[in-house]
Write a protein that holds these residues in place. Structure first.
Motif, PDB file in Angstrom:
ATOM      1  N   PRO A 135       1.528 -66.573  20.802  1.00  0.00           N
ATOM      2  CA  PRO A 135       0.922 -65.298  21.188  1.00  0.00           C
ATOM      3  C   PRO A 135       1.606 -64.629  22.355  1.00  0.00           C
ATOM      4  O   PRO A 135       1.822 -63.439  22.357  1.00  0.00           O
ATOM      5  CB  PRO A 135      -0.525 -65.691  21.513  1.00  0.00           C
ATOM      6  CG  PRO A 135      -0.755 -66.950  20.726  1.00  0.00           C
ATOM      7  CD  PRO A 135       0.549 -67.668  20.708  1.00  0.00           C
ATOM      8  N   ALA A 136       1.993 -65.400  23.390  1.00  0.00           N
ATOM      9  CA  ALA A 136       2.576 -64.772  24.578  1.00  0.00           C
ATOM     10  C   ALA A 136       3.956 -64.216  24.304  1.00  0.00           C
ATOM     11  O   ALA A 136       4.404 -63.291  24.963  1.00  0.00           O
ATOM     12  CB  ALA A 136       2.637 -65.786  25.723  1.00  0.00           C
ATOM     13  N   GLY A 137       4.663 -64.779  23.306  1.00  0.00           N
ATOM     14  CA  GLY A 137       6.020 -64.324  23.011  1.00  0.00           C
ATOM     15  C   GLY A 137       6.097 -63.366  21.857  1.00  0.00           C
ATOM     16  O   GLY A 137       7.179 -62.972  21.454  1.00  0.00           O
ATOM     17  N   THR A 138       4.969 -63.021  21.277  1.00  0.00           N
ATOM     18  CA  THR A 138       4.964 -62.133  20.131  1.00  0.00           C
ATOM     19  C   THR A 138       4.904 -60.691  20.574  1.00  0.00           C
ATOM     20  O   THR A 138       4.021 -60.318  21.341  1.00  0.00           O
ATOM     21  CB  THR A 138       3.736 -62.439  19.248  1.00  0.00           C
ATOM     22  OG1 THR A 138       3.797 -63.814  18.870  1.00  0.00           O
ATOM     23  CG2 THR A 138       3.752 -61.578  18.001  1.00  0.00           C
ATOM     24  N   PRO A 139       5.823 -59.833  20.112  1.00  0.00           N
ATOM     25  CA  PRO A 139       5.786 -58.438  20.531  1.00  0.00           C
ATOM     26  C   PRO A 139       4.445 -57.768  20.294  1.00  0.00           C
ATOM     27  O   PRO A 139       3.967 -56.996  21.118  1.00  0.00           O
ATOM     28  CB  PRO A 139       6.895 -57.795  19.684  1.00  0.00           C
ATOM     29  CG  PRO A 139       7.842 -58.905  19.394  1.00  0.00           C
ATOM     30  CD  PRO A 139       6.974 -60.129  19.256  1.00  0.00           C
ATOM     31  N   ALA A 140       3.808 -58.061  19.148  1.00  0.00           N
ATOM     32  CA  ALA A 140       2.547 -57.403  18.853  1.00  0.00           C
ATOM     33  C   ALA A 140       1.485 -57.718  19.878  1.00  0.00           C
ATOM     34  O   ALA A 140       0.566 -56.932  20.108  1.00  0.00           O
ATOM     35  CB  ALA A 140       2.065 -57.810  17.456  1.00  0.00           C
ATOM     36  N   ALA A 141       1.598 -58.882  20.527  1.00  0.00           N
ATOM     37  CA  ALA A 141       0.608 -59.257  21.523  1.00  0.00           C
ATOM     38  C   ALA A 141       0.711 -58.388  22.767  1.00  0.00           C
ATOM     39  O   ALA A 141      -0.183 -58.394  23.611  1.00  0.00           O
ATOM     40  CB  ALA A 141       0.794 -60.727  21.911  1.00  0.00           C
ATOM     41  N   ARG A 142       1.811 -57.634  22.872  1.00  0.00           N
ATOM     42  CA  ARG A 142       2.016 -56.817  24.063  1.00  0.00           C
ATOM     43  C   ARG A 142       1.731 -55.351  23.793  1.00  0.00           C
ATOM     44  O   ARG A 142       2.106 -54.476  24.564  1.00  0.00           O
ATOM     45  CB  ARG A 142       3.454 -56.982  24.568  1.00  0.00           C
ATOM     46  CG  ARG A 142       3.740 -58.424  24.928  1.00  0.00           C
ATOM     47  CD  ARG A 142       5.189 -58.620  25.334  1.00  0.00           C
ATOM     48  NE  ARG A 142       5.421 -60.025  25.609  1.00  0.00           N
ATOM     49  CZ  ARG A 142       5.201 -60.598  26.778  1.00  0.00           C
ATOM     50  NH1 ARG A 142       4.767 -59.899  27.787  1.00  0.00           N
ATOM     51  NH2 ARG A 142       5.419 -61.889  26.947  1.00  0.00           N
ATOM     52  N   ALA A 143       1.082 -55.061  22.674  1.00  0.00           N
ATOM     53  CA  ALA A 143       0.900 -53.675  22.255  1.00  0.00           C
ATOM     54  C   ALA A 143      -0.076 -52.909  23.116  1.00  0.00           C
ATOM     55  O   ALA A 143      -0.235 -51.712  22.957  1.00  0.00           O
ATOM     56  CB  ALA A 143       0.424 -53.632  20.802  1.00  0.00           C
ATOM     57  N   ALA A 144      -0.739 -53.590  24.045  1.00  0.00           N
ATOM     58  CA  ALA A 144      -1.708 -52.890  24.891  1.00  0.00           C
ATOM     59  C   ALA A 144      -1.038 -51.955  25.885  1.00  0.00           C
ATOM     60  O   ALA A 144      -1.690 -51.126  26.488  1.00  0.00           O
ATOM     61  CB  ALA A 144      -2.576 -53.901  25.631  1.00  0.00           C
ATOM     62  N   GLY A 145       0.271 -52.095  26.077  1.00  0.00           N
ATOM     63  CA  GLY A 145       0.949 -51.250  27.052  1.00  0.00           C
ATOM     64  C   GLY A 145       0.883 -49.792  26.652  1.00  0.00           C
ATOM     65  O   GLY A 145       1.312 -49.423  25.569  1.00  0.00           O
ATOM     66  N   GLY A 146       0.346 -48.944  27.506  1.00  0.00           N
ATOM     67  CA  GLY A 146       0.246 -47.524  27.234  1.00  0.00           C
ATOM     68  C   GLY A 146       1.236 -46.731  28.044  1.00  0.00           C
ATOM     69  O   GLY A 146       2.168 -47.284  28.622  1.00  0.00           O
ATOM     70  N   PRO A 147       1.045 -45.402  28.103  1.00  0.00           N
ATOM     71  CA  PRO A 147       1.984 -44.551  28.831  1.00  0.00           C
ATOM     72  C   PRO A 147       2.185 -44.960  30.286  1.00  0.00           C
ATOM     73  O   PRO A 147       3.250 -44.743  30.838  1.00  0.00           O
ATOM     74  CB  PRO A 147       1.335 -43.166  28.724  1.00  0.00           C
ATOM     75  CG  PRO A 147       0.535 -43.227  27.465  1.00  0.00           C
ATOM     76  CD  PRO A 147       0.008 -44.630  27.403  1.00  0.00           C
ATOM     77  N   ARG A 148       1.185 -45.552  30.894  1.00  0.00           N
ATOM     78  CA  ARG A 148       1.300 -45.912  32.315  1.00  0.00           C
ATOM     79  C   ARG A 148       1.775 -47.345  32.548  1.00  0.00           C
ATOM     80  O   ARG A 148       1.970 -47.750  33.686  1.00  0.00           O
ATOM     81  CB  ARG A 148      -0.040 -45.691  33.016  1.00  0.00           C
ATOM     82  CG  ARG A 148      -0.465 -44.230  33.065  1.00  0.00           C
ATOM     83  CD  ARG A 148      -1.777 -44.045  33.798  1.00  0.00           C
ATOM     84  NE  ARG A 148      -2.188 -42.650  33.791  1.00  0.00           N
ATOM     85  CZ  ARG A 148      -1.795 -41.749  34.698  1.00  0.00           C
ATOM     86  NH1 ARG A 148      -1.007 -42.113  35.679  1.00  0.00           N
ATOM     87  NH2 ARG A 148      -2.203 -40.500  34.613  1.00  0.00           N
ATOM     88  N   THR A 149       1.902 -48.127  31.464  1.00  0.00           N
ATOM     89  CA  THR A 149       2.295 -49.520  31.657  1.00  0.00           C
ATOM     90  C   THR A 149       3.367 -49.993  30.685  1.00  0.00           C
ATOM     91  O   THR A 149       4.008 -51.014  30.937  1.00  0.00           O
ATOM     92  CB  THR A 149       1.073 -50.447  31.505  1.00  0.00           C
ATOM     93  OG1 THR A 149       0.510 -50.261  30.193  1.00  0.00           O
ATOM     94  CG2 THR A 149       0.023 -50.154  32.554  1.00  0.00           C
ATOM     95  N   GLY A 150       3.567 -49.305  29.562  1.00  0.00           N
ATOM     96  CA  GLY A 150       4.423 -49.824  28.508  1.00  0.00           C
ATOM     97  C   GLY A 150       5.909 -49.709  28.801  1.00  0.00           C
ATOM     98  O   GLY A 150       6.355 -49.135  29.793  1.00  0.00           O
ATOM     99  N   ARG A 151       6.676 -50.270  27.889  1.00  0.00           N
ATOM    100  CA  ARG A 151       8.133 -50.279  28.015  1.00  0.00           C
ATOM    101  C   ARG A 151       8.711 -48.871  27.830  1.00  0.00           C
ATOM    102  O   ARG A 151       8.122 -48.019  27.167  1.00  0.00           O
ATOM    103  CB  ARG A 151       8.755 -51.176  26.946  1.00  0.00           C
ATOM    104  CG  ARG A 151       8.164 -52.557  26.784  1.00  0.00           C
ATOM    105  CD  ARG A 151       8.866 -53.248  25.618  1.00  0.00           C
ATOM    106  NE  ARG A 151       8.081 -54.321  25.060  1.00  0.00           N
ATOM    107  CZ  ARG A 151       8.228 -55.603  25.347  1.00  0.00           C
ATOM    108  NH1 ARG A 151       9.138 -55.969  26.225  1.00  0.00           N
ATOM    109  NH2 ARG A 151       7.489 -56.520  24.755  1.00  0.00           N
ATOM    110  N   ILE A 152       9.923 -48.680  28.363  1.00  0.00           N
ATOM    111  CA  ILE A 152      10.692 -47.461  28.127  1.00  0.00           C
ATOM    112  C   ILE A 152      11.946 -47.875  27.366  1.00  0.00           C
ATOM    113  O   ILE A 152      12.772 -48.635  27.871  1.00  0.00           O
ATOM    114  CB  ILE A 152      11.091 -46.760  29.442  1.00  0.00           C
ATOM    115  CG1 ILE A 152       9.887 -46.584  30.363  1.00  0.00           C
ATOM    116  CG2 ILE A 152      11.766 -45.427  29.131  1.00  0.00           C
ATOM    117  CD1 ILE A 152       8.786 -45.736  29.817  1.00  0.00           C
TER     118      ILE A 152
END
Length: 365
Positions: free
Chosen positions: A36-53
Motif C-alpha cells: 500500500p505505501a509504495g502503490t501510486p494509487a495509495a497516494r491519490a489523495a494529493g490535491g492542488p495544494r499537496t500533490g506532485r508537479i
C-alpha cells in the motif's frame, strides 16, 4: 451511455474516480506486490495544494491533433501513444498518482517546421492549444511553449507572445535543429531574449543529428539520452549558462548521460580538450533534471551526488510512456531509499513550485 465526465469538476476528480481510487489502492497492492505505501494509487489523495508537479508531461489537445493530421504528422486513427492523448485518461492518471498539475509540452521534430510560414502558423496552433488547456483547467495544467528553432526570429517572437500573452510557464527547446545543438552561435539571440525574461527552458531530445540507429535498439533507449547529453555539453562548452545567469534549464530524462560522465569530461578539460572542470561543475549544478526514465534505483544515487535533491523535478513522460510503466516508475521513485522524506517532498513538488512561480500562484489560490 454514461458520460465519462459525469461528476467531474474542471479542476478535480469525479465522484466515480474517488471511489475507484480506493479500490485501486487495494488491487494494485495485490497485483504488483509493491504494498500500500509504495502503490501510486495509495497516494491519490494529493490535491492542488499537496500533490506532485509533473514537469515532463505531454499533451495533444483536439485542435493540435487536427493540425497534425491535416499536415500528415499523424494518421486519422491510431498512431503513437502521444498521438492518442485523451483528457479524461490524463486526468484519471493524474488523480490516481496524486499529480496535482502537469506542465504540458508538445515536442515535435524541428524539421516539420522547415517552411517559415508553416513554422509561424503551426507553432501558434501548438501554443494556443496548450494555453486553452490551461485556461480550462488552471489548477491541473501549466505549459511550456514550443519554439521553432530553424527560424530563430520566429522563435523569439513566439517566446514573447507565449510568455507575455498566453501565460506560458516556460519554453520548450528541442535538443538540436538542422544538425545544430543548443550551444551553437545561431541560437545566441534567442538565449539572450530568454535570459532577459528570466525564462525556464525545458529541453527535449529530438534524435541524434548525425547517427544511424542500432538495429533492434529503439532510438529512445539510448540515442535520445545522448541527444540530451550533447545539447547539455554544447551549452556548457559555449559558456551559455555563464553568460545568461537568469536562465533556468531543465534537462529531460535525468540529464541523459551528463551526470554520469562527469569524470571523463573533467579529464578532457584538464587536457584542454573540452570545457574546464570548473565550468563543467558549475553547469551541472545549474541544470535541473526531471525523473522521467531513467528513474530510481539506477540513476538516483549518482544524480544526488552530482547535483543534490534541490535540482530534481518529478516527471512521467505521459502519455508516451504507457500507464503501467508510469505507475511502476512512480512507485520505484516513492520507494527509493536514496531519497529522504524531505528530498521526496522537494522532488515531487517543492522544487517545481519554486521554479515555476506562475503555476505556483494558481495552485495556491
Amino acid at each position: 451511455m454514461r458520460d465519462e465526465n459525469e461528476g467531474r469538476t474542471a479542476d478535480g476528480p469525479s465522484r466515480r474516480r474517488v471511489m475507484k481510487t480506493a479500490a485501486l489502492a487495494t488491487a494494485a497492492a495485490t497485483v504488483t506486490g509493491l504494498g500500500p505505501a509504495g502503490t501510486p494509487a495509495a497516494r491519490a489523495a494529493g490535491g492542488p495544494r499537496t500533490g506532485r508537479i509533473d514537469t515532463h508531461h505531454h499533451a495533444l489537445p483536439p485542435e493540435m491533433r487536427r493540425w497534425a493530421v491535416e499536415h500528415g504528422l499523424l494518421p486519422p486513427e491510431g498512431g503513437p501513444n502521444w498521438g492518442r492523448w485523451d483528457l479524461n485518461k490524463t486526468l484519471d492518471t493524474m488523480d490516481d498518482l496524486g499529480i496535482a498539475a502537469g506542465v504540458a509540452s508538445a515536442p515535435a521534430p524541428p524539421e516539420i517546421f522547415r517552411d517559415r510560414k508553416l513554422a509561424v502558423s503551426g507553432t501558434r496552433v501548438f501554443n494556443e492549444s496548450l494555453a486553452g488547456l490551461v485556461q480550462d483547467h488552471p489548477t491541473r495544467f501549466g505549459f511550456f511553449a514550443y519554439l521553432p528553432l530553424l527560424h530563430v526570429d520566429v522563435a523569439i517572437q513566439e517566446a514573447a507572445y507565449a510568455l507575455d500573452e498566453l501565460g506560458a510557464d516556460g519554453v520548450l527547446l528541442m535538443a538540436n535543429a538542422g544538425g545544430r545543438y543548443l550551444g551553437d552561435p545561431v541560437f545566441e539571440p534567442l538565449f539572450a531574449e530568454l535570459d532577459r525574461r528570466s525564462a525556464v527552458v525545458f529541453t527535449h531530445p529530438a534524435g541524434l543529428a548525425d547517427a544511424r540507429p542500432v538495429p533492434g535498439v529503439e532510438e529512445w533507449i539510448a540515442d535520445f539520452m545522448l541527444d540530451t547529453t550533447r545539447a547539455a555539453l554544447s551549452l556548457v562548452n559555449a559558456g551559455t549558462l555563464d553568460r545568461y545567469r537568469r536562465l533556468s534549464v531543465i534537462l529531460s530524462h535525468a540529464g541523459g548521460f551528463l551526470p554520469y560522465l562527469g569524470g571523463r569530461v573533467e579529464h578532457a578539460g584538464r587536457q584542454g580538450e573540452g570545457p574546464s572542470p570548473a565550468a563543467f561543475r558549475r553547469a551541472v549544478r545549474r541544470f535541473y533534471y526531471d525523473t522521467a526514465m531513467p528513474a530510481s534505483p539506477y540513476a538516483t544515487p549518482t544524480l544526488l551526488a552530482a547535483v543534490g535533491a534541490g535540482r530534481l523535478l518529478f516527471g512521467t513522460d505521459w502519455p508516451q510512456v504507457v500507464r503501467p510503466e508510469v505507475d511502476r516508475t512512480t512507485a520505484l521513485l516513492d520507494r527509493d531509499p536514496s531519497l529522504s522524506r524531505r528530498a521526496h517532498a522537494a522532488v515531487n513538488r517543492e522544487n517545481a513550485l519554486r521554479l515555476l512561480p506562475t503555476l505556483a500562484r494558481r495552485l495556491r489560490k
